[in-house]
Design a protein around this motif. Structure first.
Motif, short mmCIF file in Angstrom:
data_model
loop_
_atom_site.label_atom_id
_atom_site.label_comp_id
_atom_site.label_asym_id
_atom_site.label_seq_id
_atom_site.Cartn_x
_atom_site.Cartn_y
_atom_site.Cartn_z
N MET A 1 0.84 -1.19 0.00
CA MET A 1 0.00 0.00 0.00
C MET A 1 0.87 1.24 0.00
O MET A 1 1.86 1.32 0.73
N SER A 2 0.51 2.22 -0.83
CA SER A 2 1.27 3.47 -0.89
C SER A 2 0.41 4.60 -0.32
O SER A 2 -0.63 4.95 -0.88
N THR A 3 0.83 5.15 0.80
CA THR A 3 0.10 6.28 1.38
C THR A 3 0.25 7.51 0.50
O THR A 3 -0.62 8.39 0.53
N ILE A 4 1.32 7.58 -0.28
CA ILE A 4 1.51 8.73 -1.17
C ILE A 4 0.44 8.75 -2.25
O ILE A 4 -0.25 9.76 -2.46
N ILE A 5 0.28 7.63 -2.95
CA ILE A 5 -0.73 7.55 -4.01
C ILE A 5 -2.13 7.67 -3.42
O ILE A 5 -3.01 8.35 -3.97
N MET A 6 -2.36 7.03 -2.27
CA MET A 6 -3.68 7.07 -1.63
C MET A 6 -4.06 8.50 -1.28
O MET A 6 -5.19 8.94 -1.52
N SER A 7 -3.15 9.26 -0.70
CA SER A 7 -3.45 10.64 -0.29
C SER A 7 -3.72 11.53 -1.48
O SER A 7 -4.44 12.52 -1.37
N GLN A 8 -3.16 11.20 -2.66
CA GLN A 8 -3.42 12.00 -3.85
C GLN A 8 -4.75 11.65 -4.50
O GLN A 8 -5.34 12.48 -5.20
N CYS A 9 -5.24 10.43 -4.26
CA CYS A 9 -6.49 9.99 -4.89
C CYS A 9 -7.73 10.44 -4.11
O CYS A 9 -8.77 10.71 -4.70
N TRP A 10 -7.65 10.49 -2.78
CA TRP A 10 -8.83 10.80 -1.97
C TRP A 10 -9.46 12.14 -2.34
O TRP A 10 -10.68 12.26 -2.43
N PRO A 11 -8.70 13.23 -2.57
CA PRO A 11 -9.35 14.54 -2.82
C PRO A 11 -9.97 14.67 -4.20
O PRO A 11 -10.67 15.65 -4.44
N LEU B 1 -12.40 1.20 7.82
CA LEU B 1 -11.26 2.09 7.67
C LEU B 1 -10.05 1.32 7.20
O LEU B 1 -9.83 0.17 7.59
N SER B 2 -9.27 1.94 6.36
CA SER B 2 -8.04 1.33 5.89
C SER B 2 -6.99 1.31 6.99
O SER B 2 -7.13 1.97 8.03
N LYS B 3 -5.92 0.55 6.75
CA LYS B 3 -4.84 0.49 7.73
C LYS B 3 -4.23 1.86 7.94
O LYS B 3 -3.85 2.23 9.07
N ALA B 4 -4.12 2.63 6.85
CA ALA B 4 -3.54 3.97 6.98
C ALA B 4 -4.39 4.88 7.85
O ALA B 4 -3.87 5.63 8.67
N ALA B 5 -5.73 4.79 7.68
CA ALA B 5 -6.62 5.62 8.49
C ALA B 5 -6.58 5.22 9.96
O ALA B 5 -6.57 6.06 10.85
N LEU B 6 -6.55 3.90 10.22
CA LEU B 6 -6.47 3.43 11.60
C LEU B 6 -5.16 3.85 12.26
O LEU B 6 -5.14 4.25 13.43
N GLU B 7 -4.08 3.79 11.50
CA GLU B 7 -2.78 4.19 12.05
C GLU B 7 -2.76 5.69 12.34
O GLU B 7 -2.18 6.14 13.34
N ALA B 8 -3.42 6.49 11.46
CA ALA B 8 -3.48 7.93 11.70
C ALA B 8 -4.25 8.25 12.98
O ALA B 8 -3.86 9.13 13.76
N GLN B 9 -5.34 7.52 13.23
CA GLN B 9 -6.10 7.71 14.46
C GLN B 9 -5.28 7.31 15.68
O GLN B 9 -5.32 7.99 16.71
N MET B 10 -4.52 6.23 15.57
CA MET B 10 -3.67 5.80 16.68
C MET B 10 -2.60 6.84 16.98
O MET B 10 -2.35 7.19 18.14
N GLN B 11 -1.97 7.39 15.94
CA GLN B 11 -0.93 8.39 16.14
C GLN B 11 -1.49 9.64 16.81
O GLN B 11 -0.86 10.23 17.70
N GLU B 12 -2.69 10.05 16.41
CA GLU B 12 -3.30 11.24 17.02
C GLU B 12 -3.62 10.99 18.49
O GLU B 12 -3.42 11.86 19.34
N ALA B 13 -4.13 9.78 18.83
CA ALA B 13 -4.44 9.45 20.22
C ALA B 13 -3.16 9.42 21.06
O ALA B 13 -3.15 9.86 22.22
N CYS B 14 -2.08 8.91 20.49
CA CYS B 14 -0.80 8.87 21.22
C CYS B 14 -0.29 10.29 21.50
O CYS B 14 0.23 10.57 22.59
N LEU C 1 -6.72 1.28 27.07
CA LEU C 1 -7.78 2.14 27.60
C LEU C 1 -8.64 2.79 26.53
O LEU C 1 -9.70 3.32 26.84
N GLY C 2 -8.19 2.75 25.28
CA GLY C 2 -8.97 3.37 24.21
C GLY C 2 -8.51 4.79 23.92
O GLY C 2 -7.92 5.47 24.76
N ARG C 3 -8.84 5.25 22.72
CA ARG C 3 -8.38 6.57 22.29
C ARG C 3 -9.03 7.71 23.08
O ARG C 3 -8.43 8.77 23.24
N GLU C 4 -10.23 7.50 23.59
CA GLU C 4 -10.94 8.58 24.29
C GLU C 4 -10.46 8.73 25.73
O GLU C 4 -10.27 9.85 26.21
N GLU C 5 -10.27 7.61 26.44
CA GLU C 5 -9.98 7.67 27.87
C GLU C 5 -8.50 7.73 28.20
O GLU C 5 -8.12 8.24 29.25
#
Length: 295
Positions: A1-11, A165-178, A214-218
């Motif tokens: 999976m290429s996050t570069i190509i994916m990010s260019q296709c979504w918009p 959600l794709s792996k990239a989206a899940l990883e982005a959510q994890m990074q933001e929670a961290c 504990l989850g992203r919220e708590e």
């Protein structure tokens, strides 16, 4: 999976739901150069659509410059996803070139708009003529042409279900929670101890594991609350993040209930329970020694 190509296709806009789904599926399987080689059946299963709809969507993506194909014999085609070459107007131009042209009427004159027999009774249509009464143009069928019902170029679109959600989206959510968890812990740590906590690879792993447990919220809220714990072990360890991780669920319960358990309070509770148990045993012993009244 290429996050570069994916990010260019979504918009990208001006695509149907089917076309966008096929494009994202290809981008999800492509490398950083946009190259992939999935089978049509694989794409159809991933996008929950028929193979025919996938091919139709690919034709459109190729027309607007988003896709190029290298066809191979007895093997999957090689696809190149090129979001930088997207030209929405190209699809309309190609459609005009492929538009069906009226066939010329056979017979004398050879012109499609030849008059035919204008004085025929009741306006009966002749070869290339008009229906006199209705004034409707009748286009003759070319010879040896098989007439088939007109079919839509795409399958009817139905409301798309929420895709996982794709792996990239899940990883982005994890990074933001961290990030939020570390920010809450760091701010509370400075207020309690006057310095920033140490951050290294082990600490980063502890933060990530805390979010998982504990989850992203708590996780951010418990991390900030933990610096107010006066438990002897936590205080001696300077509220090390490993202490929080080791008792994550217990500390989360204390945070949720608002009851903080210290070493003294735990010992007091244990002593109280022991005293109650001893009192119950004494009462039972007295009852067993009490003589029964004779009748």
């Amino acid at each position: 999976m290429s996050t570069i190509i994916m990010s260019q296709c979504w918009p990208l806009q001006s695509l149907s739901v089917t076309q966008k789904a096929v494009l994202i599926s290809l981008a999800d399987q492509a490398n950083d150069d946009g190259v992939c080689w999935p089978a049509i059946g694989t794409i159809a299963k991933r996008c929950c659509m028929s193979e025919r709809a996938v091919r139709t969507a690919m034709d459109h993506l190729e027309a607007v410059g988003l896709l190029s194909r290298e066809r191979r014999f007895n093997s999957s085609n090689v696809y190149s996803v090129t979001p930088s070459k997207f030209d929405a107007s190209a699809a309309g131009t190609k459609a005009k070139r492929k538009a069906k042209k009226p066939w010329a009427a056979p017979g004398a004159g050879g012109a499609a708009d030849a008059g035919g027999a204008p004085d025929a009774p009741g306006g009966a249509p002749d070869a290339g003529g008009e229906a006199g009464g209705a004034g409707l143009e009748v286009r003759p069928v070319p010879p040896n042409r098989h007439i088939t019902p007109i079919e839509p170029s795409e399958e009817p679109q139905v409301p798309a279900l929420a895709a996982p959600l794709s792996k990239a989206a899940l990883e982005a959510q994890m990074q933001e929670a961290c990030k939020q968890t570390w920010a809450a812990y760091r701010t509370a740590y400075r207020l309690r101890h006057g310095v920033d906590p140490v951050r290294n690879a082990k600490v980063n792993t502890n933060v990530r594991d805390l979010v998982k447990r504990l989850g992203r919220e708590e996780a951010p809220q418990v991390a900030g609350w933990f610096l107010g714990v006066n438990e002897q072990y936590a205080v001696k360890r300077m509220h090390d993040l490993g202490v929080l991780l080791a008792g994550a669920e217990a500390y989360r319960t204390q945070w949720a209930t608002g009851r903080q358990v210290t070493t003294t309070s735990a010992q007091h509770t244990d002593q109280t329970q022991s005293n109650l148990s001893a009192a119950d045993e004494a009462i039972e012993l007295l009852r067993s020694r009490r003589p029964t009244n004779a009748v």
